[in-house]
Design a protein around this motif. Structure first.
Motif: not given
Length: 242
Positions: A3-10, A52-54, A15-20
């Motif tokens: 299991l890999l918990p996720a952290i998205d960075i913006k 995400l910025d990258g 943050v989290r997005l919906r459908q990218g």
């Protein structure tokens, strides 16, 4: 299953997005390192992080955030904006455990091949599909290439790990695309990591039944529909009433 918990960075924030969709970004946690530490406390061994910025800038933007996350003691895999051998070298030489190549797999497979030649299993390829066709550039463009076709190409150049996301499922808490994941797992010998749509323990059990290598959980953890400790137990094969 891992299991890999996720952290998205913006903009340096979790943050989290919906459908990218970048316009749907909303902050879900105060501090990336504190969040990573909480995941470690719950029993996680790995963390999945995305720049995400990258991904939009086509070059690493939040690399300092990812390197800081190493202080959690977790193994870190990073994706987003990694387009050159120098980018890969930068992360791996500083302690990142696995680097995910995304858009370059579509546009420059020779770079993926060279990366695998140099760094082996520290390289993963992220294949993100919209209605079965591979998307790129932070999901802002969709190609005409089928996700199975690209996966087979990556297998041929030596890739051992594929992170697969059905974009329609991402951030929606409607369950993963089990059909596409099964097709992919049958089509290639690579280790498949499922991403997108995971909402609850039943979803974890369903993915375990497909005999996948791993699964990434993001929104479900932040919204409270999935408990990480319970999910890890189920992923490790412990029976749990769901």
């Amino acid at each position: 299953m891992i299991l890999l918990p996720a952290i998205d960075i913006k903009d340096g924030e979790c943050v989290r997005l919906r459908q990218g969709d970048y316009d749907t970004a909303h902050k879900v946690a105060q501090d990336p390192l504190v969040t990573a530490l909480s995941f470690a406390k719950s029993g996680a061994k790995w963390i999945h992080m995305v720049d995400l910025d990258g991904a939009k800038a086509k070059q690493p933007v939040n690399s300092e955030v990812f390197l800081k996350a190493l202080e959690s003691g977790l193994k870190v895999e990073v994706g987003g904006g990694i387009r050159t051998l120098a980018d890969v070298e930068y992360y791996l030489s500083r302690g990142i455990s696995r680097v995910i190549l995304g858009s370059v797999a579509l546009y420059d497979p020779s770079l993926v091949q060279e990366s695998v030649k140099r760094w082996g299993e520290k390289i993963a390829v992220g294949i993100d599909a919209r209605e079965g066709k591979v998307a790129a550039e932070g999901w802002t463009k969709t190609s005409k290439v089928d996700f199975i076709e690209l996966s087979k190409q990556m297998e041929q150049v030596g890739v051992k790990f594929i992170v697969f996301t059905d974009i329609a499922k991402d951030g929606m808490l409607t369950g993963p695309n089990l059909e596409q994941l099964h097709q992919l797992n049958q089509a290639v010998s690579c280790h498949i990591i499922a991403s997108g749509g995971i909402a609850n323990l039943q979803n974890i059990q369903d993915l375990c039944a497909l005999e996948l290598y791993g699964a990434i959980c993001g929104k479900s953890l932040y919204s409270g529909t999935l408990n990480l400790e319970d999910a890890i137990r189920v992923a490790q094969g412990e029976k749990q009433h769901v």
